[in-house]
Motif scaffolding. Sequence first.
Motif, PDB file in Angstrom:
ATOM      1  N   LEU A 104       0.827  -1.197   0.000  1.00  0.00           N
ATOM      2  CA  LEU A 104       0.000   0.000   0.000  1.00  0.00           C
ATOM      3  C   LEU A 104       0.870   1.259   0.000  1.00  0.00           C
ATOM      4  O   LEU A 104       0.595   2.224  -0.732  1.00  0.00           O
ATOM      5  CB  LEU A 104      -0.921   0.004   1.220  1.00  0.00           C
ATOM      6  CG  LEU A 104      -2.002  -1.077   1.250  1.00  0.00           C
ATOM      7  CD1 LEU A 104      -2.638  -1.154   2.634  1.00  0.00           C
ATOM      8  CD2 LEU A 104      -3.067  -0.819   0.186  1.00  0.00           C
ATOM      9  N   GLN A 105       1.926   1.249   0.791  1.00  0.00           N
ATOM     10  CA  GLN A 105       2.828   2.395   0.826  1.00  0.00           C
ATOM     11  C   GLN A 105       3.485   2.639  -0.531  1.00  0.00           C
ATOM     12  O   GLN A 105       3.645   3.787  -0.956  1.00  0.00           O
ATOM     13  CB  GLN A 105       3.908   2.188   1.889  1.00  0.00           C
ATOM     14  CG  GLN A 105       3.421   2.374   3.314  1.00  0.00           C
ATOM     15  CD  GLN A 105       4.571   2.291   4.303  1.00  0.00           C
ATOM     16  OE1 GLN A 105       5.422   1.398   4.205  1.00  0.00           O
ATOM     17  NE2 GLN A 105       4.611   3.205   5.240  1.00  0.00           N
ATOM     18  N   SER A 106       3.848   1.564  -1.213  1.00  0.00           N
ATOM     19  CA  SER A 106       4.524   1.725  -2.504  1.00  0.00           C
ATOM     20  C   SER A 106       3.580   2.302  -3.550  1.00  0.00           C
ATOM     21  O   SER A 106       4.002   3.072  -4.423  1.00  0.00           O
ATOM     22  CB  SER A 106       5.103   0.386  -2.976  1.00  0.00           C
ATOM     23  OG  SER A 106       4.085  -0.529  -3.329  1.00  0.00           O
ATOM     24  N   ILE A 107       2.296   1.961  -3.471  1.00  0.00           N
ATOM     25  CA  ILE A 107       1.314   2.534  -4.392  1.00  0.00           C
ATOM     26  C   ILE A 107       1.211   4.038  -4.168  1.00  0.00           C
ATOM     27  O   ILE A 107       1.281   4.841  -5.099  1.00  0.00           O
ATOM     28  CB  ILE A 107      -0.058   1.857  -4.214  1.00  0.00           C
ATOM     29  CG1 ILE A 107       0.005   0.384  -4.640  1.00  0.00           C
ATOM     30  CG2 ILE A 107      -1.135   2.595  -5.024  1.00  0.00           C
ATOM     31  CD1 ILE A 107      -1.226  -0.418  -4.249  1.00  0.00           C
ATOM     32  N   ARG A 108       1.078   4.415  -2.904  1.00  0.00           N
ATOM     33  CA  ARG A 108       0.960   5.840  -2.596  1.00  0.00           C
ATOM     34  C   ARG A 108       2.246   6.610  -2.925  1.00  0.00           C
ATOM     35  O   ARG A 108       2.186   7.739  -3.411  1.00  0.00           O
ATOM     36  CB  ARG A 108       0.625   6.019  -1.124  1.00  0.00           C
ATOM     37  CG  ARG A 108      -0.851   5.857  -0.808  1.00  0.00           C
ATOM     38  CD  ARG A 108      -1.088   6.162   0.628  1.00  0.00           C
ATOM     39  NE  ARG A 108      -2.452   6.574   0.893  1.00  0.00           N
ATOM     40  CZ  ARG A 108      -2.835   7.042   2.069  1.00  0.00           C
ATOM     41  NH1 ARG A 108      -1.968   7.151   3.070  1.00  0.00           N
ATOM     42  NH2 ARG A 108      -4.089   7.404   2.260  1.00  0.00           N
ATOM     43  N   ILE A 149      -4.631   3.799   3.423  1.00  0.00           N
ATOM     44  CA  ILE A 149      -5.657   3.343   2.492  1.00  0.00           C
ATOM     45  C   ILE A 149      -6.519   4.525   2.052  1.00  0.00           C
ATOM     46  O   ILE A 149      -6.897   5.370   2.866  1.00  0.00           O
ATOM     47  CB  ILE A 149      -6.554   2.272   3.151  1.00  0.00           C
ATOM     48  CG1 ILE A 149      -5.771   0.982   3.407  1.00  0.00           C
ATOM     49  CG2 ILE A 149      -7.768   1.960   2.281  1.00  0.00           C
ATOM     50  CD1 ILE A 149      -6.565  -0.055   4.170  1.00  0.00           C
ATOM     51  N   ASP A 150      -6.828   4.569   0.766  1.00  0.00           N
ATOM     52  CA  ASP A 150      -7.748   5.569   0.221  1.00  0.00           C
ATOM     53  C   ASP A 150      -9.091   4.960  -0.165  1.00  0.00           C
ATOM     54  O   ASP A 150     -10.059   5.705  -0.374  1.00  0.00           O
ATOM     55  CB  ASP A 150      -7.129   6.228  -1.019  1.00  0.00           C
ATOM     56  CG  ASP A 150      -5.807   6.902  -0.695  1.00  0.00           C
ATOM     57  OD1 ASP A 150      -5.823   7.939  -0.004  1.00  0.00           O
ATOM     58  OD2 ASP A 150      -4.753   6.375  -1.109  1.00  0.00           O
ATOM     59  N   LEU A 151      -9.135   3.637  -0.261  1.00  0.00           N
ATOM     60  CA  LEU A 151     -10.350   2.953  -0.696  1.00  0.00           C
ATOM     61  C   LEU A 151     -10.356   1.541  -0.126  1.00  0.00           C
ATOM     62  O   LEU A 151      -9.314   0.874  -0.100  1.00  0.00           O
ATOM     63  CB  LEU A 151     -10.400   2.916  -2.231  1.00  0.00           C
ATOM     64  CG  LEU A 151     -11.552   2.183  -2.917  1.00  0.00           C
ATOM     65  CD1 LEU A 151     -11.880   2.864  -4.256  1.00  0.00           C
ATOM     66  CD2 LEU A 151     -11.242   0.709  -3.191  1.00  0.00           C
ATOM     67  N   ILE A 152     -11.512   1.113   0.355  1.00  0.00           N
ATOM     68  CA  ILE A 152     -11.717  -0.288   0.739  1.00  0.00           C
ATOM     69  C   ILE A 152     -12.785  -0.858  -0.175  1.00  0.00           C
ATOM     70  O   ILE A 152     -13.895  -0.329  -0.253  1.00  0.00           O
ATOM     71  CB  ILE A 152     -12.131  -0.423   2.212  1.00  0.00           C
ATOM     72  CG1 ILE A 152     -11.038   0.121   3.134  1.00  0.00           C
ATOM     73  CG2 ILE A 152     -12.425  -1.894   2.553  1.00  0.00           C
ATOM     74  CD1 ILE A 152     -11.457   0.230   4.587  1.00  0.00           C
ATOM     75  N   CYS A 153     -12.425  -1.914  -0.881  1.00  0.00           N
ATOM     76  CA  CYS A 153     -13.345  -2.573  -1.803  1.00  0.00           C
ATOM     77  C   CYS A 153     -13.898  -3.824  -1.136  1.00  0.00           C
ATOM     78  O   CYS A 153     -13.145  -4.771  -0.866  1.00  0.00           O
ATOM     79  CB  CYS A 153     -12.629  -2.925  -3.103  1.00  0.00           C
ATOM     80  SG  CYS A 153     -13.661  -3.851  -4.269  1.00  0.00           S
TER      81      CYS A 153
END
Length: 228
Positions: A105-109, A135-139
């Motif tokens: 998640l950190q690498s995406i951001r 996190i910006d979104l929980i699916c």
Amino acid sequence: MTFDRRLKIAPSILSADFAALGAECRAVEEQGADWVHVDVMDGAFVPNLTFGAVAAKAMRPHIRGVMDVHLMVARPDDWIADFVAAGADFITIHPESGPHTHRTLQSIRKAGVKAGLALNPGTGLDGLEWLLDDIDLICVMSVNPGFGGQSFIPSALPKIAAIRNLIADRPIHIEVDGGVVPQNAGAIVAAGADVLVAGSAVFKGGSLAAPDVYGRNIAALRAGAAAG
């Protein structure tokens, strides 16, 4: 990208005409879609095989708004850079798909893209609170991942409500993916979701020759959500 909790309809391009994906992206946006959802399956993490980053990059110029990429793949860290380069606005991963969810998640951001976490029907919320700041979104997967056209799993509703309570006022979208139709959109939104992914419910009965059907289907989802 400014955060808001207004309802967003995100057609899954998985249900579109693969021979004309760019035109299909343009058509659903012109007919009222807010986001375009790109389901990426690798044939390993899930049984099916769909799009790669090359296809996503080809679609990107045809999407004026948000390109929402859902990675249903093993070892997502190996895929992130290519989808960032392809122009993804969101990249969502599954916690079961790699050994270090927080680092992924950190690498995406760090790459400048919004990070999402997808929870399968059998995945609980244990440990989720420790990831919320990344996190910006929980699916919430309301079907088992890997196939389109499945029926909504009702146990997703209390999960959505529990997540909405957990995130409180954090700027995190709650997205629901799987079996979303006008008849259950109201209950899904009432539970706390603000992004509805819909494949069959948007594309059914329509085509590039009759795109107004997409518009009517999207309007029906909005009406169902409002009724709830």
